[in-house]
Structure formats: structure tokens, C-alpha cells
Design a protein around this motif. Sequence first.
Motif, PDB file in Angstrom:
ATOM      1  N   TYR A 273      36.220 -13.599  55.988  1.00  0.00           N
ATOM      2  CA  TYR A 273      35.159 -13.292  55.553  1.00  0.00           C
ATOM      3  C   TYR A 273      34.041 -14.960  56.391  1.00  0.00           C
ATOM      4  O   TYR A 273      32.661 -14.644  57.287  1.00  0.00           O
ATOM      5  N   ARG A 274      34.905 -16.083  55.113  1.00  0.00           N
ATOM      6  CA  ARG A 274      34.242 -17.023  55.753  1.00  0.00           C
ATOM      7  C   ARG A 274      34.182 -16.968  56.934  1.00  0.00           C
ATOM      8  O   ARG A 274      33.231 -18.736  57.660  1.00  0.00           O
ATOM      9  N   ILE A 275      34.898 -17.220  58.065  1.00  0.00           N
ATOM     10  CA  ILE A 275      35.773 -17.427  59.160  1.00  0.00           C
ATOM     11  C   ILE A 275      34.188 -16.578  60.508  1.00  0.00           C
ATOM     12  O   ILE A 275      33.680 -17.414  61.024  1.00  0.00           O
ATOM     13  N   THR A 276      34.023 -15.342  59.668  1.00  0.00           N
ATOM     14  CA  THR A 276      32.702 -14.918  60.574  1.00  0.00           C
ATOM     15  C   THR A 276      31.538 -15.604  60.293  1.00  0.00           C
ATOM     16  O   THR A 276      30.660 -16.137  61.406  1.00  0.00           O
ATOM     17  N   ILE A 277      31.364 -16.050  58.828  1.00  0.00           N
ATOM     18  CA  ILE A 277      29.826 -16.799  58.272  1.00  0.00           C
ATOM     19  C   ILE A 277      30.200 -18.591  59.415  1.00  0.00           C
ATOM     20  O   ILE A 277      28.836 -19.177  59.840  1.00  0.00           O
ATOM     21  N   GLY A 278      30.806 -18.840  59.160  1.00  0.00           N
ATOM     22  CA  GLY A 278      31.036 -20.439  59.969  1.00  0.00           C
ATOM     23  C   GLY A 278      30.226 -20.236  61.351  1.00  0.00           C
ATOM     24  O   GLY A 278      30.273 -21.443  61.725  1.00  0.00           O
ATOM     25  N   GLY A 279      31.295 -19.260  61.745  1.00  0.00           N
ATOM     26  CA  GLY A 279      31.289 -18.766  63.065  1.00  0.00           C
ATOM     27  C   GLY A 279      29.349 -19.016  63.858  1.00  0.00           C
ATOM     28  O   GLY A 279      28.701 -19.326  64.670  1.00  0.00           O
ATOM     29  N   LEU A 280      29.022 -17.918  63.064  1.00  0.00           N
ATOM     30  CA  LEU A 280      27.564 -17.913  63.144  1.00  0.00           C
ATOM     31  C   LEU A 280      27.397 -19.144  62.635  1.00  0.00           C
ATOM     32  O   LEU A 280      25.908 -19.328  63.108  1.00  0.00           O
TER      33      LEU A 280
END
Length: 466
Positions: A273-280
Motif C-alpha cells: 500500500y505504501r508503494i502506491t502512496i509513495g508513487g502518488l
Amino acid sequence: MNDRKLPPIVTGLIASAFFLENLDATVISVALPVIASSFGVASTQVAIGMSAYMLAVALGLAASVWMVNRFGTRRLFVGGVLVFAAGSLWCGRSTSLEMFIGARLLQGLGGAMMVSVSRFVLFHNTPKNRLLRTVALVTWPAFVAPVIGPPLGGFIATHFGWNWIFYLNLPLAAAAAWVGWTRLPEHGPGQAHRFDALGFVLVGSSLTLALTTFELAGHQSAGGPALAYWGAAGLLTGGLTVWHLRKAKAPLLSLAAFRINTFAVAALSGLCYRITIGGLTVLLPLMFQLGLGMTPLQSGYLILTFFLGNLAVQPFITRIISRFGFRSVIAWNGAFTCAQVVALAFFPQHASVWILVALLVVSGASRALQFMALNTLAICDLPAAQTNDAASVSGVMQHLNTGIGIALGAMALNVAVQLLQPTATYPLETFRLALCFIAAAAAVSSAIALHLPQGAGAEVSGSRLR
């Protein structure tokens, strides 16, 4: 855990420590060009200061269990505040890139010391039936900090000079040190085991190699052989680190918590999940400016709308988790986040900006709910003896995952450029494809959550099977 309720001033102190540590991770992002100009270097070089800070925090958290046992909570907290303040002053007084990076490393170490004590005091002084509500209260500022950090840093750098981004930490640190010394519950110092120096070196090397590899992957100029070299070195060092931590009698980080289903699922689901948020974090500001033609100021205002969603959902988070339970919330909300990112990817270029604002508000509410559920689930079934070790492991993973997510966001954009071969530089289509790539990580996070049993963490959430 005991049944005493933390005094409001201590709860506020813990919340402030989380806020400051997370704020300083991102507050310089908008001010990078101004800082770079004063040093006479490129903005991309100053960005190393963000990575250095996250690396120092992660490494400091890795040693936090030993430090708490060795120095006790009060001395370690006040010492951390003073180290953080010294690093902030050094940052503001820096006249070269090398000085700045060194100051950011010192600042990150102080932040890790503050946060490690805050977690220890929180988990050891809050009974399980009040844990969800208390965690929601003290960690909310930490979720807000990365959202307001960039526009706040830009405002300060524009009107007062970038140095004041760091000087403003000094009076806050003085107040935190006084409250910590006079009001923070004392635990220890106790019987500290021998410091695991080899484990510290291995963990530090693994973190450095991992961040270096993913940052290289985010640059088009990085050659394949160099990337393969750093990646292989990172995998080898990571494997040696895990082997050492499992075999050592008194490891720097205990991995025993991964035998507990709720902790393991929260850690792995949170990683994705944090990979998605970090990418955003890296893709959305670029898409707003390069893809949709907005100004930096307009882009900053849009990023702030995440805060509105975060603020709006706060009164309902504990009720939602209590009503539906951790498994349903994390699984369904993870899938919902995936859908939100896809919706952002295909936002029409000439559509009303208010539709975009609505999407961002919903996204801010969704991420606040997910982070709260994941953070609380990770500790809800831990024995008291493992709480501090598990909190350290969790903290290291969270900071590492955020850095990896940012690097993977840049890598996804470069992959999209190579696949689409656009004639213009970073057209909207490249951002759409890159966002779809990182949305997949949220879908994986949702699938991992399905490995939780029904009723997982019910003692903390208060939910019951229906």
C-alpha cells in the motif's frame, strides 16, 4: 500494557513527535530549487537530503530497542530532541551540499530517537480496549504532515528564506524537551543486552543498497550493468541481514513478530500500500503541472485537498473499523484505493477541476483509514514482551517502503515513456500508464489482507462476527 491513561500533555507530546518527524521528511521538497541555487548545485542533487533523512530515521529505529533499554525513555527522548534541534540548526546554517546532507543525517537520527520513545510509551501505557482510539488520536498529525509539508516549505522559503524551514524547529524542540523531561513516564534504563554491531552494519548496508537501487531505477540515465550490480549487492546483503537477525542471540531487530499472523499481514499489506502512496507523491504533482498544464501553486493547492479528506474521516475511523473489522476494511479499502488511482489516471484533461478535487478528497480519506487500520492491526495481538521490537521493525519498514514507493513512481514514469515513445516530454498518456502500474500495488495489498481470519484483532477493534 497497563490500565493507566496517558495524561493529555503526554499524548500531545507523542503526537507532536510523530508530526515533526514526518513533517521534516517532506517539507523541503518544494524548496529544493531554492536550496540548490544557494549551494550552486542541481535540484536533483539536493533531493539526496530527503533520502538521507529517511535512511537515518530507519537506521535509528532499527537500534531503538537497545537505546531505550540502555538509556531509558526520558533521557533518550530529550537526547533525541536535542539531536534533532542540532541537526535543524546545522541544516539552516549549511553552506554546501555536503554539510546539508550531514545535517539531514543527524536530524533523522534525532527524529528516530523521538519516535522510538513515543511508540514505546504509547504501547506500554495504553490498554488494548483503548488502543485503537488512542493510536488514531496521536498518529493523525503524522498522516497530515506529508500533505502540508511541501506547501508549507514552499511558503516559508518564498517569504522568509529556506533556512527558516529548519530554524522554526528550534522553539518547538525546546518546548518538547522541557515537557519530555518533566512529564514523560520513565521506563528504565534497564538491562540492555550487548549491542549488535554486526547487525547494525548489515541493516544499514541493506537499507542503503535498497534505496540506492530503487533510486537508480528511477533515472533514465542509469545503465543496466550498474543497476544489476547494485541490485545484486542489495539482495545478497539483505539475505545476510535476515540470516544474522534470525540466528543472533540478541539481534538488533527481532523478527519474531512475523510469526504472528496479524503483524505479518499488516507489514506485507502495508508494504504494497505504501508503494502506491509513495508513487502518488511523485507522480501527481508532475501530472498536474506537465500533463494538465497547471502552475506549481495550483498543483500545491490540489495536493492540500488530501488533508480535507483526512480531516473529514477522522471522527469516523474507529467506528468504521469497529463496525466492519480489520479484514474487511483493509481488503475493501485497498481495492477502493486501486480504483481511485485508476480514476485519477484517466481524469479527462478538460473536465471540471472540482471533479478532481472530489477524487483527491476521497483519496485522502481512504489513505487515512487504511494507515490507521494497518498500524493498529500490526500491534493488536503482540505480547507485551514483543511490542517494542515489533514497533522498531514496523517503523523501519514504513520509512523504507515510502522511499521505495517514491523511486518506483519515477521508475514507472520512465517505463511508460519507453513503452509509449511520445514525441513530447512527459505527455498526459505517460502519467496515465505510470499510475496504472502503481495502482497494481494497492490491489496486491488488498489481496494480502484476505489472509487474515474473520474477526482478526476483534479485541482491539471491538468488532464481532455477524
